[in-house]
Design a protein around this motif. Structure first.
Motif, PDB file in Angstrom:
ATOM      1  N   GLY A 613       0.834  -1.198   0.000  1.00 10.51           N
ATOM      2  CA  GLY A 613       0.000   0.000   0.000  1.00 10.51           C
ATOM      3  C   GLY A 613       0.871   1.252   0.000  1.00 10.51           C
ATOM      4  O   GLY A 613       2.105   1.174  -0.034  1.00 10.51           O
ATOM      5  N   CYS A 614       0.227   2.398   0.076  1.00  8.90           N
ATOM      6  CA  CYS A 614       0.959   3.667  -0.052  1.00  8.90           C
ATOM      7  C   CYS A 614       1.662   4.086   1.229  1.00  8.90           C
ATOM      8  O   CYS A 614       2.619   4.853   1.176  1.00  8.90           O
ATOM      9  N   ALA A 644      -3.848   8.051   3.645  1.00 11.76           N
ATOM     10  CA  ALA A 644      -3.524   6.842   2.877  1.00 11.76           C
ATOM     11  C   ALA A 644      -3.918   5.604   3.664  1.00 11.76           C
ATOM     12  O   ALA A 644      -4.473   4.644   3.115  1.00 11.76           O
ATOM     13  N   GLN A 648      -6.622   2.806   2.697  1.00  7.24           N
ATOM     14  CA  GLN A 648      -6.172   1.406   2.642  1.00  7.24           C
ATOM     15  C   GLN A 648      -7.083   0.532   3.505  1.00  7.24           C
ATOM     16  O   GLN A 648      -7.481  -0.549   3.087  1.00  7.24           O
ATOM     17  N   ASP A 649      -7.416   1.027   4.696  1.00  5.59           N
ATOM     18  CA  ASP A 649      -8.298   0.263   5.576  1.00  5.59           C
ATOM     19  C   ASP A 649      -9.673   0.064   4.950  1.00  5.59           C
ATOM     20  O   ASP A 649     -10.372  -0.905   5.237  1.00  5.59           O
ATOM     21  N   ARG A 652      -9.149   0.676  -0.382  1.00  6.30           N
ATOM     22  CA  ARG A 652      -8.840   1.496  -1.547  1.00  6.30           C
ATOM     23  C   ARG A 652      -7.374   1.931  -1.459  1.00  6.30           C
ATOM     24  O   ARG A 652      -7.069   3.083  -1.173  1.00  6.30           O
ATOM     25  N   PRO A 653      -6.457   0.980  -1.696  1.00  5.06           N
ATOM     26  CA  PRO A 653      -5.062   1.270  -1.399  1.00  5.06           C
ATOM     27  C   PRO A 653      -4.279   1.964  -2.525  1.00  5.06           C
ATOM     28  O   PRO A 653      -3.131   2.293  -2.336  1.00  5.06           O
TER      29      PRO A 653
ATOM     30  N   GLY B 335      -4.386   0.217  11.376  1.00  4.05           N
ATOM     31  CA  GLY B 335      -3.833   1.059  10.316  1.00  4.05           C
ATOM     32  C   GLY B 335      -3.343   2.385  10.872  1.00  4.05           C
ATOM     33  O   GLY B 335      -2.207   2.809  10.629  1.00  4.05           O
ATOM     34  N   GLN B 358      -3.068 -10.405   7.202  1.00  2.00           N
ATOM     35  CA  GLN B 358      -3.907  -9.886   6.131  1.00  2.00           C
ATOM     36  C   GLN B 358      -4.675 -11.035   5.489  1.00  2.00           C
ATOM     37  O   GLN B 358      -4.262 -12.188   5.586  1.00  2.00           O
ATOM     38  N   SER B 362      -6.104  -9.685  -0.242  1.00  2.00           N
ATOM     39  CA  SER B 362      -5.380  -8.425  -0.331  1.00  2.00           C
ATOM     40  C   SER B 362      -3.908  -8.603  -0.648  1.00  2.00           C
ATOM     41  O   SER B 362      -3.164  -7.647  -0.752  1.00  2.00           O
ATOM     42  N   GLN B 367      -4.997  -9.384  -5.305  1.00  2.00           N
ATOM     43  CA  GLN B 367      -5.303  -8.142  -6.018  1.00  2.00           C
ATOM     44  C   GLN B 367      -5.384  -8.406  -7.521  1.00  2.00           C
ATOM     45  O   GLN B 367      -6.208  -7.827  -8.223  1.00  2.00           O
TER      46      GLN B 367
END
Lengths: 1061, 987
Positions: A613-614, A644, A648-649, A652-653, B335, B358, B362, B367
């Motif tokens: 992810g970002c 970000a 991501q959570d 929408r990463p 997160g 995870q 994902s 993906q």
């Protein structure tokens, strides 16, 4: 309760809530709703806070006694109720009305056909879903239909940039479509007027018109020139069937008026001749018919388009599992599942006994329809101690565009006579001078010349005055200041009126800032489009300002650079982004110092983002460039990282989503309190020390892209819908005029509400700016007043003064300056800054075994590299292979040595009890027998041979364990793992009680081993070497043996054969 | 099937459980391990192989095992580990123990995929009227996305009831007192579904473990089995089936309870929490152990600050990562916590370890399947671009490309530019059909990508309507992934490749489950490829992949795992009412009242359990419990009732702190970011000329206009030729529209026949024909709604233009040239200071009149501006385009009279189409002088010069960032001149 702005409606609502609690009500039976999350939070906190304060101090208790009208209320009672309340917190229903409907909807999710896991849609997702649905709806019709739709909304001059117009039009149309419950008949209730003529009759009528006489000039006796021209034009419009032109003015319009009023039409002060009137009459009626029919058709076309859109939009939402906030009430109403309250309460797991509804003027009919049965039931059982508390302010009705129905508030007492009414008009917010101005503006609208400039304005004024009560100030001594001034500028100034007003407002903010740096200041604008120009102006004046609750994060250069980089990651050919990033410290960090590396750099970053992810990528950038940022840039960058993470959570990463949201979502800066520029709608519920209001010159009118509706009774359903009727159509069709006028009154009311809300946000200073009135520089401005906010306020506060540039038209100030009012209000001392602490973490010397990573011996590999494709293709994987393997293992488990092996029937019987398929068992037994008959395997199961081969065990029979579990630490320090597994067969040799050796047997049923000769089998077995090594280490560790004392044999049943490792 | 009356609560058992209270003043599992060692060590062997140890979770089981390993090592004994279980696993384990005695065995367990498919089949095949009663809005039979969800939901419902010891068809009877007729009918229908489900599984020879366990937990055969030995460790609750199975089988149980013996009356015979007793208990806790923060983000930061504070108090440089743990009462906070941790510490970058890991969907391979699904669902340039950006697809395309063009040295993923370009220029949002009008090179490049993707996805790409069985799609997906991952090697030791490896394994497992289901004869639904992908993704979403242990990371744990964790410092975040204790009120099937009626776990049970857990956590370590006042969307948060287990003034004060943030402000701490910001903002730049700047030798006519608007914009857009990519627009921009209209009018002007027409209708027909051709050529046959509307809106505009064109033709004007440029050889230039500046440009149209006059015409897409006003404001030139055209046409026109003007396509008939400027020679001379000044300025520019932004610099997009015009870019601090850096970068 009708509660004016600042009069303490939240206080009243919470008092009511607390009073019920004190009277012994169960919290689960009480429902309090409002419209915003912040307001819901405030109610919750007030209830908890006031009760707590009632426990702790006498002053608060005394105040509570008054509020709940219980002079005997004691600390102990408060304590008791508070304790009961916190025990029931999970059943407390203080929430937004949308949350309540979501709760109802999820309680009936099966009946409503909701997706099993849905979530509320984000704004940008909704926009995209709507766009796709519009595309689909329009593909199903011809684009000319859409053009016609737009033309009907925008007039003939339809903009070529259509996307936003389409989306806006669909927005209006769809809101009405839903408000009418998709009932086509409601969109078809307007009947055509006039009479249709055949073409032949029309030709005849036209001939008669041509022949008809016109009035003559008294002086010359010749036909009047104006009439001649008008007749000629009229005939032209008839010939080209330009019916709207015909009735829009000239003779056609005159005759139309004559028909509708019954008066003899006149034109240029001359009466129409009888023959011309009679000949034009049928044609005018025909024109009316054609135009009204066209209008009706267009209204229906809007419905059809909305219906298509609805179909596509619903399907898109359902398949994506995302719902918008208006879906739950709509679906609940459609499903009609909430009629039986017992059933509803069963599903909600709560019987509602008291309802408290805040901001009731913002309730829409679909929402009301869902609440109505609850109110109905509660009021019918009032004698049983049930109640309904409704609070609202019709003067703050800002959401009619969202189908809010402000008339509901006034209609409640008609609908349920049992309701008692109370008004609150004492403001606890504003200074007396501000309230004086508010009263001056809103206290007597019927005398306001601007309101009286149009008939609908006068009607709206009458309605308003009926409900208005003079506001009083609770804080009588609070200093304050109000002004109404004219924007600066002269004739040489080429900026337009709007620009001048906005600049003047910016100037007023600068002055206020200078006078009172700590004051909270807001510029309240009617339209969002003025926010960015104002931001720019304030910036030029050196004033820190932000939109609403904050600007998008890209307002910080460091974030802007990161966003450009995120754009570049997905679009490596974006040369502007590349240039931008390279011109910042980020360019070198990511490796863009060499432009030829753009492809590989972005490719690597895509890979990193795909993996993690970002967030880690952004964190890396921040770490590397933090020294190049200032405090603000650093803080905003950390907020970007947080954003970000949130995306991501929410699943929408991607870089593109983050770049988009970072540019659009408004995010407040912590500890940053600049001047705010907010639309009036967003300011509702807020208050500021200083409010500056630009009052611009636009008229109050209905937007042409609006769909209009009418209800026959305030609480009844919508009975009529029409697209916007043009002026001609309003002249043609009385029903359309009626709907238009009613809507216009609503529109004017909403505009008044906006002004009211804006003015009442101010605590100590209210500064209003109007544009100069060039025409009004001399002479009497009164006659020129029209329905515009600037004129309305001027007509109220300084009716006779001309608005010359820079003039102050109205000013009211308390004896003390307004900055003192801010000091009076803001008595709270500044809290000390938090104490900074540094977090440092170190790895432990040695982890406890329980903290180690768990691993299985089979997870050991020969090499560190594996082919990805091989992971997808494992021939021995799968249920069948597993079943077979388990059967073979189970069969071997049944005996220690060959001498004790059960016969096949017994083995079969034992294995059937494990639930395996009989065929698999038979196959496994066959393989077992084949295996144990082969020499090398037979040797392993021969006890005597084992004893012979292990002379150091002192001829003692070894101990055989099947499926022996183990758990040991394994691996180098720092990379240790807790390895757990089972030995298929473990033979332990002892010397007395001391274990001296062990043999590990592992059964392998790999099909690939079938028929392999010894050398090939040994080669084949090598893939199991790492696993066996792990076994060896484990056994050695368990028994404290050297690894050389551990013998390992792999039995390949399919071969059959044995490999010693 | 067991008798419905045989309720677990009615069974009378001989309890053979001994309770042992181990206190709560030290780490519990250490105590437990020592207790076991003391009890079972014999002859240097700790053989626990016959022992069933039941712990609340898997992590606790691993921790206990680890403790036993360490203890055995310390005592030099051989450890034979016990069987470890969670309470939910007790019934299945009991049945396995006695399974051999059960008639017919237990059968092979049904995989999750098998179960899901069986549930869907079962619910789809119940009686239509029952289905309507249950699902009045049932999805269409082929709406598999919805059915997959429904299958999962009903499976979950069945599991939940099983765990409470109930079959679905028992609910209506057990809840008869509160269920009305409609609700009873719904439960009956669901009971039928469950029965049918079991019949389906039976027919396949497989079983649902939970249902089998439920049936056999009350079976007499259990009672006949030999007694097993169990140790319950720290179990606050047991569950009715487990309790029944243990009692029926007469197991011998030792229960280790982590509480002081003085509280013995708060625990039942198995050491589980007694709800009534714990509901009465307050939690005696210091106020400074309960913290309230405004937002979840503040709370996460404060949690780390609390750890830091403890480190400082201990006087240590750093906290040992194994000595602290962060409890996640709300697991969604991980997160936010990670982000704050990543910005904390001296070097920015403290890591967190989250055991929950995870889910497989994902991971990168997950993906990829989601991207495949999106592409299969809707083949557009959006989905194509997304798919081709996935690293594995990118690798596969690159491999194909280098195979076909080994010598080519294009940049990595060059095709993304081609896709973006074609997407942006041709508005291709609804299709991947490349229109004929696209640039040939672009067509070729995009065709290559589409071909490669199509080949790679060949097994999955079938014509619409060609549905296949799920197993067939699974195998086709396997083939496709096999191709995509063909050449990729992964490092099993690398943390980097870990998620990919685990993701691929999970995919394999899922595909195998589907194949196994098919082999057992399970009915395979016939679906579209994307629906099959949805099923696979759904399953992958259920497979959780553990995160590797990281010795440097702070551990995070869920609420239920916390009590048995040994860390002496524990910070718990997310203590809100919606999280801990979990409570169930409203529900479409099982609202709280029915749960009570069915004796399922109640809200009170959970509150009592969590009160015990929180008390234990607080008593055994340095613990802090935190709650935010608001959610991340500013929604109000109610604090957990556990934080309010107090009374009187203590409760009131605590609530006072909750509602008033200022109370706690004096004692607040913040997390220092030692690698913080610098003193100045190097991101804030003054826009300057690049180091490699060379003045142009030639300028286009429109360059002058751009310079007049903004020299900076001229520099960025014209000199550096910077371009943004925007693939999000759904309509033609003004420049797109301009190009479209120019193309049409160019074709019209170049066609010998068309341009000489003088009949409005014929001209209109010709223009509409050209519009259709051009639209299809540029935008294909599936344009967006906005583009379709825009082209439709051009019809009347072209119609009015046709009328005026016919009139002009009849007035003697004819089109001489369209899109005309002077010959290169003519070398048009303007002499400035003795040095010529080349001048270039393309003129939209040049008309000639029979009387010899010339007219230079520039097309406008809408209402025609007044050429004078467009070019001049008072004495200032805003544009120079028309005056400068004089230079271009000088040789062509000679001494003939020249008109300069605009032609447009107004939306309203009757508006002017032609507008010509009427400049006198002085004005034209002034325009020429302005052009010369611009040329001088352009020539005088040198590297490092600050660029003038002008009056109209770009204020949107990235160019807006660069010029500092977008939002507030520019910062709040003045940067000293010496600290600014060169912003110009040669491209």
């Amino acid at each position: 309760m009708r509660a004016s702005a600042g009069s303490g409606k939240t206080y009243e609502l919470t008092s009511s809530f607390i009073a019920h609690l004190l009277s012994g009500e169960d919290p689960s039976g009480m429902l309090a709703t409002t419209f915003t999350r912040a307001a819901a939070g405030e109610i919750l906190h007030r209830v908890l806070g006031r009760l707590s304060a009632g426990v702790l101090d006498e002053g608060s208790l005394s105040e509570l006694r008054t509020a709940v009208n219980d002079p005997d209320l004691s600390h102990e009672q408060c304590d008791h109720v508070l304790t009961l309340l916190v025990h029931q917190l999970h059943r407390l229903s203080i929430m937004t009305i949308d949350s309540f409907f979501s709760r109802m909807a999820s309680s009936f999710s099966l009946e409503l056909g909701l997706p099993m896991s849905y979530r509320l849609i984000e704004d940008d997702e909704e926009e995209s879903l709507r766009e796709e649905s519009v595309d689909q709806a329009i593909h199903e019709c011809s684009s000319s239909e859409m053009v016609e739709f737009l033309r009907s909304l925008q007039g003939e001059r339809v903009q070529m940039q259509t996307h936003s117009a389409i989306m806006k039009a669909v927005g209006y149309g769809y809101a009405m479509y839903m408000a009418t419950n998709a009932d086509a008949t409601i969109w078809n209730t307007i009947e055509p007027v006039g009479h249709q003529m055949s073409t032949a009759d029309l030709d005849i009528a036209l001939t008669e018109v041509e022949r008809a006489s016109i009035p003559t000039s008294k002086s010359t006796g010749k036909p009047n020139g104006h009439w001649a021209n008008a007749k000629s034009k009229c005939i032209g419009t008839i010939r080209t069937c330009s019916w709207a032109d015909m009735l829009g003015g000239g003779l056609g319009g005159v005759v139309l008026k004559g028909i509708l009023t019954g008066d003899t039409p006149t034109y240029h002060r001359l009466d129409i001749t009888a023959d011309l009137f009679e000949s034009l009459k049928p044609i005018v009626e025909h024109a009316r018919y054609v135009l009204s029919q066209e209008h009706i058709n267009r209204t229906q076309a809007v419905f059809t388009l909305m219906s298509r859109f609805d179909h596509a939009y619903r399907a898109a939402k359902m398949s994506s599992g995302r719902l918008s906030y208006e879906d739950p009430p709509r679906l609940l109403n459609e499903a009609g599942v909430t009629g039986e309250l017992e059933h509803l309460y069963y599903r909600l797991d709560a019987s509602i006994r008291h309802v408290m509804l805040d901001e009731f003027q913002d309730t829409s009919m679909p929402q009301f329809n869902l609440i109505e049965p609850i109110i109905d039931e509660l009021l019918s059982q009032e004698s049983e101690g049930r109640s309904v508390f409704v609070v609202g302010d019709i003067k703050q009705s800002l959401y009619t565009w969202r189908q809010a129905e402000p008339k509901l508030l006034g209609a409640l007492t008609n609908r349920w006579e049992v309701f008692g009414e109370k008004s609150l008009s004492k403001s606890w917010r504003s200074s007396p001078v501000i309230l004086d101005a508010v009263n001056a503006v809103f206290g007597d609208l019927q005398s306001n010349d601007a309101m009286n400039s149009k008939e609908v304005g006068a009607l709206a004024a009458t309605n308003w005055d009926t409900d208005y009560e003079t506001h009083e100030a609770a804080k009588e001594e609070l200093p304050g200041y109000v002004s109404l001034s004219v924007a600066d500028g002269d004739e040489e100034d080429e900026s337009d009126d709007t620009q001048r007003v906005l600049w003047s407002c910016a100037g007023r903010v600068a002055e206020a800032r200078a006078q009172s740096p700590d004051a909270s200041i807001a510029i309240l604008v009617r339209q969002g489009k003025h926010i960015y120009p104002l931001l720019g102006m304030l910036k030029k004046l050196g004033i820190d300002a932000c939109e609403d609750r904050g600007n998008p994060l890209v307002d910080a250069p460091s974030v802007a650079a990161a966003v450009s980089m995120l754009e570049l990651i997905d679009h490596p050919s974006n040369s502007a982004a590349l240039y931008h990033v390279r011109s910042t410290p980020l360019g070198n960090i990511v490796g863009l110092d060499n432009p030829n590396r753009v492809g590989s750099v972005t490719s690597d970053l895509r890979r990193q983002i795909s993996l993690q992810g970002c967030v880690p990528v952004l964190t890396q950038w921040l770490k590397a460039t933090a020294h190049s940022m200032d405090q603000r840039g650093f803080t905003r960058f950390t907020q970007l990282i947080e954003l970000a993470g949130q995306l991501q959570d929410n699943g929408r990463p991607g870089a593109a989503t983050l770049a988009m949201v970072a540019q659009s979502r408004k995010i407040d800066e912590p500890g940053h309190a600049p001047v705010r520029i907010i639309t009036i709608h967003r300011s509702k519920g807020l208050e500021f020390d200083v409010v500056v209001m630009p009052l611009l010159g636009q008229s109050w009118q209905i937007r042409p892209d609006t769909i209009l509706s009418k209800r026959d009774v305030p609480l009844g359903p919508i009975t009529r819908v029409t697209r916007y009727p043009s002026e001609v159509m309003r002249a043609v069709h009385p029903d359309l005029k009626d709907i238009y006028d009613q809507s216009m009154i609503g529109q004017i009311n909403e505009e008044l509400c906006c002004l009211y809300v804006a003015m009442t946000r101010a605590k100590v200073s209210l500064q209003m700016v109007v544009p100069s009135d060039r025409e009004g520089l001399s002479g009497d401005p009164v006659g020129k007043y029209s329905l515009k906010p600037a004129h309305f306020i001027r007509a109220a506060l300084s009716p006779d003064l001309a608005a010359s540039p820079g003039a102050t038209l109205y000013e009211l100030a308390s004896d003390q300056g307004w900055p003192e009012g801010i000091q009076t209000e803001n008595t709270q001392t500044n809290a000390p800054p938090p104490i900074p602490v540094t977090l440092r973490i170190k790895a432990p010397q040695r982890l406890r075994a329980g903290q180690l990573m768990a691993a299985a011996p089979s997870s050991e590999h020969n090499t560190t590299e594996v082919s990805a494709a091989s992971l997808l293709c494992n021939p021995d994987f799968g249920q069948t292979a597993r079943d077979y393997g388990e059967c073979v293992h189970a069969a071997f488990e049944q005996f220690d040595w060959l001498g004790t092996k059960p016969d096949d029937a017994e083995l079969y019987d034992l294995l059937t009890r494990t639930g395996h398929d009989p065929d698999t068992i038979k196959e496994a037994l066959k393989e077992l027998n084949r295996a144990v008959e082969s020499g090398p395997i037979q040797e392993i199961f021969d006890l005597q041979r084992w004893i012979t081969n292990h002379p150091d065990s002192n001829s003692m029979p070894p101990c055989v364990h099947h499926e022996r579990p183990f758990a040991v630490r394994m691996g180098k320090p720092g990379k240790e793992r807790l390895v757990q597994g089972r030995f298929d067969r473990l033979v332990v040799g002892r010397d007395g009680t001391r274990v001296i050796n062990a043999q590990i047997i592992d059964y392998k049923t790999d099909r690939g081993a079938r028929g392999l000769e010894a050398s090939k089998l040994a080669e084949f077995a090598m893939k199991h070497q790492p696993q066996m090594n792990a076994y060896r280490t484990a056994a050695a560790s368990m028994y404290g043996l050297e690894e050389t004392a551990i013998e390992i044999a792999l039995i390949f049943t399919a071969a059959p054969g044995v490999v010693y490792l | 099937m067991r008798d419905a009356q045989q309720s677990p609560t009615m069974m009378i058992m001989d309890i053979r459980c001994t309770r042992h209270f181990l206190g709560w003043d030290q780490p519990s599992l250490d105590n437990a391990a020592r207790w076991i060692l003391d009890r079972y060590l014999q002859d240097s062997e700790l053989d626990l192989s016959d022992l069933h140890v039941v712990l609340p979770g898997r992590r606790a089981a691993r921790a206990l095992l680890g403790n036993l390993v360490d203890l055995s090592e310390k005592h030099g004994c051989v450890l034979i580990p016990p069987i470890t279980l969670t309470p939910l696993e007790i019934p299945a384990s009991m049945i396995n123990i006695v399974g051999a005695g059960l008639s017919g065995g237990l059968g092979t367990h049904a995989s999750p995929i098998s179960q899901r498919l069986a549930w869907i089949e079962a619910i789809q095949s119940i009686d239509a009227s029952k289905l309507t009663g249950l699902l009045p809005n049932a999805p269409e039979p082929d709406d598999w996305d919805q059915w997959i969800g429904i299958g999962g939901w009903i499976g979950g419902l069945s599991d939940e009831l099983c765990d409470a010891g109930l079959r679905i068809n028992e609910v209506a009877d057990r809840g008869a007192l509160i269920l009305d007729e409609t609700e009873s009918e719904r439960w009956d229908a669901l009971g039928d579904v469950q029965d049918h489900y079991e019949r389906i599984l039976k027919g396949l020879g497989i079983v649902d473990d939970r249902l089998v366990a439920l049936d056999h937990s009350f079976d007499d055969e259990l009672a006949n089995s030999s007694a097993q030995q169990f140790i319950f460790i720290g179990l606050p609750e047991l569950g009715s089936i487990a309790r029944s199975a243990v009692e029926l089988a007469g197991c011998i149980v030792d229960s280790l309870i982590f509480a002081p013996e003085i509280l013995a009356d708060r625990f039942d015979e198995y050491g589980c929490v007694l709800t009534d007793q714990w509901l009465k208990a307050d939690i005696d806790i210091d106020e400074n152990r309960i913290l309230f923060e405004d937002t979840p983000s503040d709370m996460c930061e404060q949690a780390l600050a609390q750890l830091a504070l403890r480190g400082e108090r201990m006087g240590n440089d750093a906290i040992d990562s194994s000595s602290c743990v962060i409890g996640l009462a709300d697991e969604t906070l991980i997160g936010s916590l990670r982000q704050h941790a990543s910005l904390a510490g001296p070097n920015l970058g403290i890591e967190l370890h989250a055991p929950m890991g995870q889910n497989a969907s994902s991971t990168p391979p997950g993906q990829l399947i989601a991207l495949l699904q999106a592409y299969l669902r809707n083949q557009t340039f959006d989905s194509l671009a997304d798919l081709s950006r996935h690293p594995v697809t990118e690798h596969a395309i690159a491999t194909q490309y280098f195979d076909s063009e080994p010598d080519n040295t294009r940049p990595a993923a060059w095709w993304l530019s081609a896709i973006d370009q074609i997407h942006q220029d041709h508005m291709l949002t609804n299709t991947i059909q490349v229109p004929a009008g696209a640039h040939p090179q672009l067509q070729e490049q995009v065709a290559f990508v589409i071909r490669v993707i199509s080949e790679l996805l060949e097994p999955l790409l079938v014509s619409p309507g060609q549905d296949r069985t799920v197993v067939e799609w699974a195998n086709r997906l396997s083939d496709t992934l096999g191709h995509l991952y063909k050449d990729i090697e992964l490092d099993v030791q690398s943390q980097h490749d870990g998620p990919t490896i685990e993701g691929l394994k999970a995919i394999r497992r899922t595909l195998d489950e589907i194949n196994d289901a098919d082999k057992t004869g399970q009915l395979m639904p016939v679906t579209s490829s994307q629906s099959a992908m949805a099923l696979i993704l759904d399953r992958l979403g259920e497979i959780m992949l553990a995160e590797n242990i990281n010795r440097d990371a702070i551990e995070t744990l869920g609420w239920l795992e916390l009590p048995l964790d040994p860390s002496p410092i524990c910070i718990v975040v997310g203590m809100s009412e919606s999280c801990v204790p979990g409570s169930v009120t409203h529900d479409p099937l099982l609202p709280g009242s029915l749960r009570n009626e069915l004796s399922m776990s109640t809200n009170d049970d959970r509150l009592a359990r969590d009160t015990f857990l929180m008390t234990g956590i607080h008593a055994s370590r340095d613990a802090v419990f935190m709650c935010a006042r608001n959610g991340d969307k500013n929604d109000p948060v109610t604090p957990s009732r556990l934080l309010l287990r107090a009374s009187g003034a203590a409760l009131a004060k605590r609530l006072g702190r909750f509602v008033d943030p200022s109370v706690d402000q004096p004692s607040r701490h913040s997390l220092a970011k030692e690698t913080g910001h610098g003193l100045c903002n190097q991101y804030r730049k003054t826009l300057r000329v690049c180091g490699d700047y060379v003045a142009p030798e030639s300028m286009s006519v429109t360059d002058f206009d751009a310079f007049l608007r903004s020299p900076a914009q001229w520099y960025l857009e014209r000199k550096l030729r910077l371009r943004e990519i925007d693939t999000g627009t759904r309509e033609l921009s003004p420049s797109h529209l301009g190009s479209l209209i120019h193309s049409i009018l160019e074709a019209f002007g170049k066609d010998e026949t068309m341009r000489n027409l003088d009949d409005p209708d014929s001209i209109n027909d010709a223009l509409i024909h050209l519009l259709d051709l051009e639209t299809k050529s540029q935008f294909g046959t599936m344009p967006t709604a906005a583009v379709a509307v825009q082209t439709q809106l051009l019809h009347p505009r072209l119609g009015w233009f046709a009328t005026q064109q016919a009139l002009r033709r009849r007035q003697g004007w004819s089109i001489a040239h369209t899109e005309w440029s002077p010959e290169k050889s003519s070398q048009i230039s303007i002499l400035v200071d003795g040095v010529p500046m080349g001048l270039s440009g393309k003129i939209d149209r040049i008309d000639t009149h029979e009387d010899g006059r010339f007219a230079v015409i520039d097309y406008k897409t809408g209402k025609v501006e007044d050429a004078l006003k467009a070019h001049q404001k008072k004495d200032t030139w805003l544009k120079l385009q028309l005056p400068l055209y004089r230079f271009l046409v000088h040789q062509l026109v000679g001494n003939h009279e020249l008109l300069l003007g605009y032609a447009g396509l107004p939306s309203i008939a009757d508006e002017e189409v032609w507008k010509f400027a009427d400049w006198d020679q002085d004005e034209l001379d002034s325009a020429d002088e302005t052009a010369r000044q611009i040329i001088r300025r352009v020539r005088e520019m040198s590297p490092g010069d600050v660029l003038d932004l002008g009056d109209s610099p770009p204020d949107a997009g990235i160019l807006g960032f660069i010029t500092g015009q977008r939002f507030d870019v520019g910062g709040h601090e003045q940067v000293r001149e010496s600290e600014t850096e060169e912003t110009g970068v040669a491209l």
